[in-house]
Design a protein around this motif. Sequence first.
Motif, PDB file in Angstrom:
ATOM      1  N   UNK A  70     -79.626 -21.771  15.932  1.00  0.00           N
ATOM      2  CA  UNK A  70     -79.215 -21.125  14.680  1.00  0.00           C
ATOM      3  C   UNK A  70     -77.736 -20.765  14.610  1.00  0.00           C
ATOM      4  N   UNK A  71     -76.890 -21.630  15.061  1.00  0.00           N
ATOM      5  CA  UNK A  71     -75.466 -21.400  14.826  1.00  0.00           C
ATOM      6  C   UNK A  71     -74.709 -20.735  15.953  1.00  0.00           C
ATOM      7  N   UNK A  72     -75.266 -20.680  17.151  1.00  0.00           N
ATOM      8  CA  UNK A  72     -74.542 -20.051  18.263  1.00  0.00           C
ATOM      9  C   UNK A  72     -73.637 -21.040  18.972  1.00  0.00           C
ATOM     10  N   UNK A  73     -73.402 -22.182  18.350  1.00  0.00           N
ATOM     11  CA  UNK A  73     -72.724 -23.297  19.004  1.00  0.00           C
ATOM     12  C   UNK A  73     -71.344 -23.571  18.416  1.00  0.00           C
ATOM     13  N   UNK A  74     -70.700 -22.553  17.878  1.00  0.00           N
ATOM     14  CA  UNK A  74     -69.381 -22.719  17.278  1.00  0.00           C
ATOM     15  C   UNK A  74     -68.357 -21.843  17.997  1.00  0.00           C
ATOM     16  N   UNK A  75     -67.093 -22.142  17.778  1.00  0.00           N
ATOM     17  CA  UNK A  75     -66.038 -21.389  18.453  1.00  0.00           C
ATOM     18  C   UNK A  75     -66.034 -19.913  18.051  1.00  0.00           C
ATOM     19  N   UNK A  76     -66.540 -19.596  16.860  1.00  0.00           N
ATOM     20  CA  UNK A  76     -66.585 -18.206  16.404  1.00  0.00           C
ATOM     21  C   UNK A  76     -67.900 -17.515  16.742  1.00  0.00           C
ATOM     22  N   UNK A  77     -68.848 -18.207  17.333  1.00  0.00           N
ATOM     23  CA  UNK A  77     -70.081 -17.563  17.810  1.00  0.00           C
ATOM     24  C   UNK A  77     -69.719 -16.638  18.968  1.00  0.00           C
ATOM     25  N   UNK A  78     -70.482 -15.567  19.146  1.00  0.00           N
ATOM     26  CA  UNK A  78     -70.152 -14.654  20.241  1.00  0.00           C
ATOM     27  C   UNK A  78     -71.362 -13.830  20.655  1.00  0.00           C
ATOM     28  N   UNK A  79     -71.252 -13.253  21.873  1.00  0.00           N
ATOM     29  CA  UNK A  79     -72.239 -12.298  22.385  1.00  0.00           C
ATOM     30  C   UNK A  79     -71.579 -10.928  22.432  1.00  0.00           C
ATOM     31  N   UNK A  80     -72.363  -9.898  22.207  1.00  0.00           N
ATOM     32  CA  UNK A  80     -71.862  -8.527  22.256  1.00  0.00           C
ATOM     33  C   UNK A  80     -72.630  -7.757  23.331  1.00  0.00           C
ATOM     34  N   UNK A  81     -71.933  -7.408  24.408  1.00  0.00           N
ATOM     35  CA  UNK A  81     -72.514  -6.600  25.472  1.00  0.00           C
ATOM     36  C   UNK A  81     -72.255  -5.127  25.164  1.00  0.00           C
ATOM     37  N   UNK A  82     -73.296  -4.291  25.265  1.00  0.00           N
ATOM     38  CA  UNK A  82     -73.177  -2.868  24.955  1.00  0.00           C
ATOM     39  C   UNK A  82     -73.495  -2.023  26.181  1.00  0.00           C
ATOM     40  N   UNK A  83     -72.883  -0.841  26.265  1.00  0.00           N
ATOM     41  CA  UNK A  83     -73.047   0.006  27.439  1.00  0.00           C
ATOM     42  C   UNK A  83     -74.475   0.505  27.622  1.00  0.00           C
ATOM     43  N   UNK A  84     -75.287   0.460  26.572  1.00  0.00           N
ATOM     44  CA  UNK A  84     -76.686   0.872  26.713  1.00  0.00           C
ATOM     45  C   UNK A  84     -77.562  -0.232  27.307  1.00  0.00           C
ATOM     46  N   UNK A  85     -76.947  -1.366  27.687  1.00  0.00           N
ATOM     47  CA  UNK A  85     -77.695  -2.457  28.289  1.00  0.00           C
ATOM     48  C   UNK A  85     -78.222  -3.472  27.302  1.00  0.00           C
ATOM     49  N   UNK A  86     -77.884  -3.323  26.038  1.00  0.00           N
ATOM     50  CA  UNK A  86     -78.344  -4.290  25.039  1.00  0.00           C
ATOM     51  C   UNK A  86     -77.356  -5.447  24.935  1.00  0.00           C
ATOM     52  N   UNK A  87     -77.865  -6.607  24.570  1.00  0.00           N
ATOM     53  CA  UNK A  87     -77.076  -7.825  24.447  1.00  0.00           C
ATOM     54  C   UNK A  87     -77.486  -8.514  23.149  1.00  0.00           C
ATOM     55  N   UNK A  88     -76.507  -8.746  22.276  1.00  0.00           N
ATOM     56  CA  UNK A  88     -76.779  -9.322  20.958  1.00  0.00           C
ATOM     57  C   UNK A  88     -75.921 -10.565  20.783  1.00  0.00           C
ATOM     58  N   UNK A  89     -76.527 -11.659  20.371  1.00  0.00           N
ATOM     59  CA  UNK A  89     -75.810 -12.905  20.125  1.00  0.00           C
ATOM     60  C   UNK A  89     -75.689 -13.136  18.621  1.00  0.00           C
ATOM     61  N   UNK A  90     -74.511 -13.620  18.200  1.00  0.00           N
ATOM     62  CA  UNK A  90     -74.217 -13.829  16.779  1.00  0.00           C
ATOM     63  C   UNK A  90     -73.794 -15.274  16.534  1.00  0.00           C
ATOM     64  N   UNK A  91     -74.083 -15.761  15.339  1.00  0.00           N
ATOM     65  CA  UNK A  91     -73.602 -17.086  14.979  1.00  0.00           C
ATOM     66  C   UNK A  91     -72.167 -16.981  14.471  1.00  0.00           C
ATOM     67  N   UNK A  92     -71.620 -18.097  14.002  1.00  0.00           N
ATOM     68  CA  UNK A  92     -70.226 -18.126  13.572  1.00  0.00           C
ATOM     69  C   UNK A  92     -69.983 -17.368  12.276  1.00  0.00           C
TER      70      UNK A  92
END
Length: 501
Positions: free
Chosen positions: A218-240
């Motif tokens: 679903x769009x995680x394969x672009x240069x503007x796609x990114x993951x967000x690591x949070x101090x509470x241990x959560x990890x969220x991936x975003x599309x472009x």
Amino acid sequence: MKKTLLILGLAGVMFTACDPVMDKGTYESTTITSENFLNGATFTQFDKVIADDGTESYVPSETGNYIQYDFSNVPAVTISYIDKNGETKVLSYGRAGGLFYYLPSRGSEPLQTLYFSYINADGTEVVAEKQFTLKVAQALEPAVEILVSDKGVKKWKWMPTEVNGGAVWGNGAYCEGEQDGSLAINGSWWGCGVEDGTCPDKFSGQANHAGDRYEQVKGETYSLSYMEFNEDGSLIAYDDKGNVVNTGSFSIKNYDQNKITNQEKFSRGTLETSEGAILWPFAINQNGLQPTIFDVGYLDAGRMVLLYSVSGDAWSECTWWSFMSDDDPAILATHEWRWKPTEVNGGAVWGNGGYCAGSQNGTGAINGAWWGCGVEDGTCPDKFSGQMQHAGASYIAGEEYSTSKMVFNADQATITLFDKDGKQIRQGSYSVDLTPNPDKFSIGTLNTSAGAILWPFAINQGGMEPTSFEIGYLGSDAMVLIFAPEGTDAYGECTWWSFGK
């Protein structure tokens, strides 16, 4: 006991643009002193509460980071604090009452001093201080801080490598050797790249290698796609486009930035996640397997290489992932910075170009460049020593060689410059603000004392040494700085600097 929620009408006011606003009313012209400045002033602290429907409200708290204030004896006050570098930062100005937010830097003492100032009619400035007990973010474990930064949240995106013309994911020989954080992936055989990148093999053509599960990504394969690591241990991936595509959790174990912690695997630690949490979470040639335990081949503030092997046997096929971050000021202090030759004029590292010509990508091309010169021992036909007329420089101090370097010290907020033989040239101070400015294609600002960087001269400006640089690019292996005098129009002349690891 039922909590009483207070909706503050002033809340929205204090978080808009800080244009000075005078409160209406009649004030006596009595001269205010530091001793009576706070007389009659009121302060109340709040925590912000967000309801399920998104409604914001505020509940009184003795340690709240939202502070409502009201001064009845003056028309306007300025509220500020002093940061860890000794610099004064303004929280609010131009009003006699309102609501402001203050979160002390991580690891600070809860008891914080804020400063309130007012200018009398005769021009004298009055300053009074008051202490508040506030909530402070707790110090993070070193490994977690690398992943989430001092802010507690950090973005990681794809980092193109030298493999197959820009691959970011692929296969290779497991345990072949140490990863050094460079664009080379030790032991790699093959790889594919982002859809909008230079690698000839794209993610969209790798369904066979990822187990026919390409439609899941679903769009995680672009240069503007990114993951967000949070101090509470959560990890969220975003599309472009900034849409959430995966959510999960993470933890990191046995990590040491400075050494290999598992000699047999050449690993610096282990990253554990929930299934499918990272970008393109598939092990290569494993029928869609989504690993949850990764070897950390390399990790610093700006660079991450992950590895996974099904068998765990040396020289067996493994999968590698290449990521980078550019939103953490700590990147500056992770290594020494030297000149990085570019494609401009056969290896230039400093020169001029059209201002706001476009974004920089750190690959060696300088977007908008017109001309440039290079180090004395480099390939560029124009050298620093011949550019005194362009720099207007009154000195050349040994910073003009490939082995000249800058060292950033985050704790002391200093930059120390060294010549080609390792002798200190000079030292200055710095601060970083990684607030993007899309209009200028800038990801942030580097502020320094005059002369704090290598060859600190603005081109064709009579020896000017800028103190505020736009950061065109910042990653673990490259930094591009840009300066244009105030009032320079788009495509007017600017100066660029290229530095590397």
